[in-house]
Write an enzyme that holds these catalytic residues in place. Structure first.
Site, PDB file in Angstrom:
ATOM      1  N   GLU A 229       0.885  -1.178   0.000  1.00  0.00           N
ATOM      2  CA  GLU A 229       0.000   0.000   0.000  1.00  0.00           C
ATOM      3  C   GLU A 229       0.917   1.220   0.000  1.00  0.00           C
ATOM      4  O   GLU A 229       1.464   1.590   1.045  1.00  0.00           O
ATOM      5  CB  GLU A 229      -0.864   0.004   1.273  1.00  0.00           C
ATOM      6  CG  GLU A 229      -1.787  -1.188   1.406  1.00  0.00           C
ATOM      7  CD  GLU A 229      -3.103  -1.003   0.683  1.00  0.00           C
ATOM      8  OE1 GLU A 229      -3.339   0.083   0.126  1.00  0.00           O
ATOM      9  OE2 GLU A 229      -3.891  -1.948   0.680  1.00  0.00           O
ATOM     10  N   CYS A 263      -2.432   9.180   2.361  1.00  0.00           N
ATOM     11  CA  CYS A 263      -2.170   8.553   1.054  1.00  0.00           C
ATOM     12  C   CYS A 263      -3.309   8.852   0.078  1.00  0.00           C
ATOM     13  O   CYS A 263      -3.068   9.312  -1.034  1.00  0.00           O
ATOM     14  CB  CYS A 263      -1.948   7.060   1.225  1.00  0.00           C
ATOM     15  SG  CYS A 263      -3.219   6.269   2.207  1.00  0.00           S
TER      16      CYS A 263
HETATM   17  P1  NAP Z   1       8.295   4.948   4.872  1.00  0.00           P
HETATM   18  O1  NAP Z   1       9.480   5.800   5.113  1.00  0.00           O
HETATM   19  O2  NAP Z   1       8.336   3.977   3.771  1.00  0.00           O
HETATM   20  O3  NAP Z   1       8.008   4.234   6.278  1.00  0.00           O
HETATM   21  C1  NAP Z   1       6.970   3.298   6.417  1.00  0.00           C
HETATM   22  C2  NAP Z   1       7.471   2.136   7.241  1.00  0.00           C
HETATM   23  O4  NAP Z   1       8.500   1.453   6.528  1.00  0.00           O
HETATM   24  C3  NAP Z   1       8.126   2.548   8.563  1.00  0.00           C
HETATM   25  O5  NAP Z   1       7.817   1.570   9.521  1.00  0.00           O
HETATM   26  C4  NAP Z   1       9.582   2.563   8.226  1.00  0.00           C
HETATM   27  O6  NAP Z   1      10.418   2.422   9.335  1.00  0.00           O
HETATM   28  C5  NAP Z   1       9.673   1.342   7.327  1.00  0.00           C
HETATM   29  N1  NAP Z   1      10.793   1.276   6.420  1.00  0.00           N
HETATM   30  C6  NAP Z   1      11.372   2.290   5.724  1.00  0.00           C
HETATM   31  N2  NAP Z   1      12.337   1.787   4.923  1.00  0.00           N
HETATM   32  C7  NAP Z   1      12.345   0.441   5.105  1.00  0.00           C
HETATM   33  C8  NAP Z   1      13.124  -0.629   4.562  1.00  0.00           C
HETATM   34  N3  NAP Z   1      14.061  -0.437   3.653  1.00  0.00           N
HETATM   35  N4  NAP Z   1      12.849  -1.884   4.995  1.00  0.00           N
HETATM   36  C9  NAP Z   1      11.902  -2.101   5.931  1.00  0.00           C
HETATM   37  N5  NAP Z   1      11.155  -1.134   6.492  1.00  0.00           N
HETATM   38  C10 NAP Z   1      11.358   0.123   6.070  1.00  0.00           C
HETATM   39  O7  NAP Z   1       6.996   5.772   4.621  1.00  0.00           O
HETATM   40  P2  NAP Z   1       6.560   7.127   5.280  1.00  0.00           P
HETATM   41  O8  NAP Z   1       7.229   8.204   4.540  1.00  0.00           O
HETATM   42  O9  NAP Z   1       6.725   7.081   6.755  1.00  0.00           O
HETATM   43  O10 NAP Z   1       4.977   7.053   4.959  1.00  0.00           O
HETATM   44  C11 NAP Z   1       4.410   7.826   4.035  1.00  0.00           C
HETATM   45  C12 NAP Z   1       4.125   7.085   2.739  1.00  0.00           C
HETATM   46  O11 NAP Z   1       3.203   6.036   3.002  1.00  0.00           O
HETATM   47  C13 NAP Z   1       3.441   7.997   1.747  1.00  0.00           C
HETATM   48  O12 NAP Z   1       3.916   7.777   0.465  1.00  0.00           O
HETATM   49  C14 NAP Z   1       1.986   7.584   1.865  1.00  0.00           C
HETATM   50  O13 NAP Z   1       1.219   7.926   0.737  1.00  0.00           O
HETATM   51  C15 NAP Z   1       2.104   6.116   2.089  1.00  0.00           C
HETATM   52  N6  NAP Z   1       0.896   5.574   2.717  1.00  0.00           N
HETATM   53  C16 NAP Z   1       0.121   4.725   1.983  1.00  0.00           C
HETATM   54  C17 NAP Z   1      -1.048   4.205   2.533  1.00  0.00           C
HETATM   55  C18 NAP Z   1      -1.923   3.259   1.743  1.00  0.00           C
HETATM   56  O14 NAP Z   1      -2.757   2.585   2.335  1.00  0.00           O
HETATM   57  N7  NAP Z   1      -1.776   3.159   0.419  1.00  0.00           N
HETATM   58  C19 NAP Z   1      -1.420   4.535   3.842  1.00  0.00           C
HETATM   59  C20 NAP Z   1      -0.618   5.405   4.553  1.00  0.00           C
HETATM   60  C21 NAP Z   1       0.552   5.903   3.979  1.00  0.00           C
HETATM   61  P3  NAP Z   1      11.187   3.677   9.993  1.00  0.00           P
HETATM   62  O15 NAP Z   1      10.128   4.580  10.522  1.00  0.00           O
HETATM   63  O16 NAP Z   1      12.006   3.052  11.045  1.00  0.00           O
HETATM   64  O17 NAP Z   1      11.972   4.303   8.884  1.00  0.00           O
END
Ligand code: NAP
Length: 458
Positions: A229, A263
């Site tokens: 997602e 999102c």
């Molecule tokens: P993110 O940086 O990808 O973080 C999300 C999760 O992934 C966190 O728990 C993060 O941990 C972890 N993570 C990051 N890099 C990783 C890796 N290489 N391996 C394993 N885990 C990893 O995302 P964000 O910036 O916080 O969230 C915003 C994004 O999520 C936006 O693009 C938004 O649109 C999307 N989103 C989508 C939905 C949907 O349902 N489609 C819902 C909500 C949000 P750490 O915090 O420790 O880095």
């Protein structure tokens, strides 16, 4: 990254949480695997769904406390935090009520004999979740998997450890058996190791494209299923016959909801040329006068972004868009006050060669596009790497439905901003990800849909 609660309204450090050890990870995996092999997972669903009912009641009983924890940790408005707490209880109740029916055997007419599909749990899941809906994201993966009999190990975002901890406490207090849900404060490389572990059968991830690609790669390497997602750059289409009052109100709400860090929300405003000036004037006026302030105060309508990095990153992204030719119509920079506040921002004249055209702005930044025809709307909407959701405002429902069918996204909402409900599937296409959460589709992502056939020849 350290797991820390830092209040985004003040940037004061509240608490640091120690990471889990390798021994903790092993204990979580072996408890989860043992649970999957037990009669809990393989036996009747009633024993599992009763826990979901209790969980919903516990959430309701602590609703205000849970909402405040969320505001303090990631800065959403207290009213939005209350809504989030309300909906997680609803999701738990929804699966408590509906899971048995969703997972009931399905008969198939076949010339070969009596055939049916059974639904069985698959095993232990790894989930990785973001901070913007710090309880809801966990419930979306916990409730259906719990009902289906899949134990879950979870890595939450490092900026919401208090929400992660309290969610785990609630699950345990509701009577979930040991191993059903484990919150782990771990690194990305430990997530990769867990996905590789033989006891893990699949991975579900919500977050950014980079993290999604990393997790999907690891799952694919070990031939395990994943669902993703990811983000979006949803269109918010306003046709010339739309109710402009309602469209402006919904557009402002949707673009500023969770300080624009959602999102599914209005990111690209696509306006029919006949109402474009009127909409833009009124939208600009409403965005400019929105009440910015402490998210704990009831009258606040725009709170802080989640972190100083988010604010600085957004400022750079806006500047890059302007450098590439976009017009800064409103706002554009962090607000000079403690915390991570960012001005409501509007960009116009974003051309296709501008990087902003294809990017997701995860903050209160709206892009405006003006179009002449429905074909042009569809072309613009679909000229995107993402495909999460979208909105069409029109008095002509037939026309809006036709547009909705042509827009390449996981969902389209007509005459409302995009939102969520337990019974509605949630997910995208293209780089917005694959698979669905919530609804009956969500619970079927990680079950074995097994065919059994009694042959006519027997
Ligand atoms: P993110 O940086 O990808 O973080 C999300 C999760 O992934 C966190 O728990 C993060 O941990 C972890 N993570 C990051 N890099 C990783 C890796 N290489 N391996 C394993 N885990 C990893 O995302 P964000 O910036 O916080 O969230 C915003 C994004 O999520 C936006 O693009 C938004 O649109 C999307 N989103 C989508 C939905 C949907 O349902 N489609 C819902 C909500 C949000 P750490 O915090 O420790 O880095």
């Amino acid at each position: 990254m350290a797991y820390q609660t830092v209040n985004p309204t003040t940037n004061k450090l509240i608490k640091t949480y120690p990471n889990h050890t390798e021994a903790d990870i092993e204990a979580a995996l072996s408890a989860a695997h043992a649970l999957y092999k037990s009669s809990w997972a393989q036996g009747p669903i009633q024993q599992r769904v009763q826990v979901l009912e209790r969980l919903a009641d516990l959430i309701d009983a602590r609703a205000e406390e849970l909402a405040k924890i969320c505001v303090q940790e990631m800065g959403k408005l207290i009213s939005d935090a209350r809504d989030e707490v309300w909906i997680i209880a609803e999701i738990a109740r929804f699966y408590a009520r509906e899971a048995e029916g969703f997972l009931a055997p399905i008969r198939i007419e076949s010339a070969l004999g009596e055939a049916w599909i059974e639904h069985h749990p698959l095993g232990v899941m790894m989930v990785v979740e973001p901070w913007n809906f710090p309880y809801y994201q966990l419930m979306r993966v916990f409730a259906p998997n719990f009902a289906a009999g899949n134990p879950v190990v979870s890595k939450h975002a490092s900026i919401v450890p208090h929400c992660a901890t309290v969610f785990e406490e609630l699950v345990n207090e509701a009577g979930a058996p040991k191993g059903a849900w484990a919150n782990l404060f771990i690194t990305s490389s430990q997530v990769a190791d867990i996905i590789a572990d033989d006891r893990i059968v699949g991975a579900a991830m919500t977050g950014s494209e980079g993290a999604g690609a990393a997790i999907a790669t690891q799952a694919a390497k070990h031939l395990k299923k994943s669902t993703l997602e990811m983000g979006g750059n949803d269109v918010f289409v306003v046709l010339e016959d739309a109710n402009i009052d309602k469209a402006v109100e919904a557009g402002v709400f949707s673009r500023l909801h969770i300080a624009g860090q959602e999102c599914i929300c209005a990111k690209r405003f696509v306006l029919h040329e006949k109402i474009a000036d009127e909409f833009l004037n009124r939208f600009t006026e409403a965005m400019a006068k929105v009440k910015i302030g402490d998210p704990m105060e009831e009258e606040t309508k725009l709170g802080p972004l989640s972190s100083p990095e988010a604010s600085a990153g957004l400022a750079k992204q806006v500047q890059r868009a302007v450098d590439a030719g976009a017009t800064l119509h409103l706002g554009g920079k962090p607000i000079d006050r403690p915390g991570n506040f960012f001005e409501p921002t509007i960009l116009t004249n974003v051309t296709r060669d501008n990087p902003a055209y294809f990017e997701e702005f995860f903050g209160p930044v709206a892009q405006i596009y003006v179009v002449k025809s429905d074909d042009e709307i569809v072309e613009l909407a679909n000229d995107s790497h993402f495909g999460l959701a979208g909105v069409v405002y029109s008095a002509n429902i037939e026309r809006a439905r036709a547009l909705a069918s042509r827009i390449e996204t996981g969902a389209v909402w007509i005459n409302s901003f995009a939102s969520t409900a337990p019974e509605l599937p949630f997910g995208g296409v293209k780089r917005s990800g694959y698979g669905r959460e919530l609804s009956q589709l969500g619970i079927k992502e990680f079950v074995n849909q097994k065919l059994v056939l009694v042959s006519n020849a027997s």
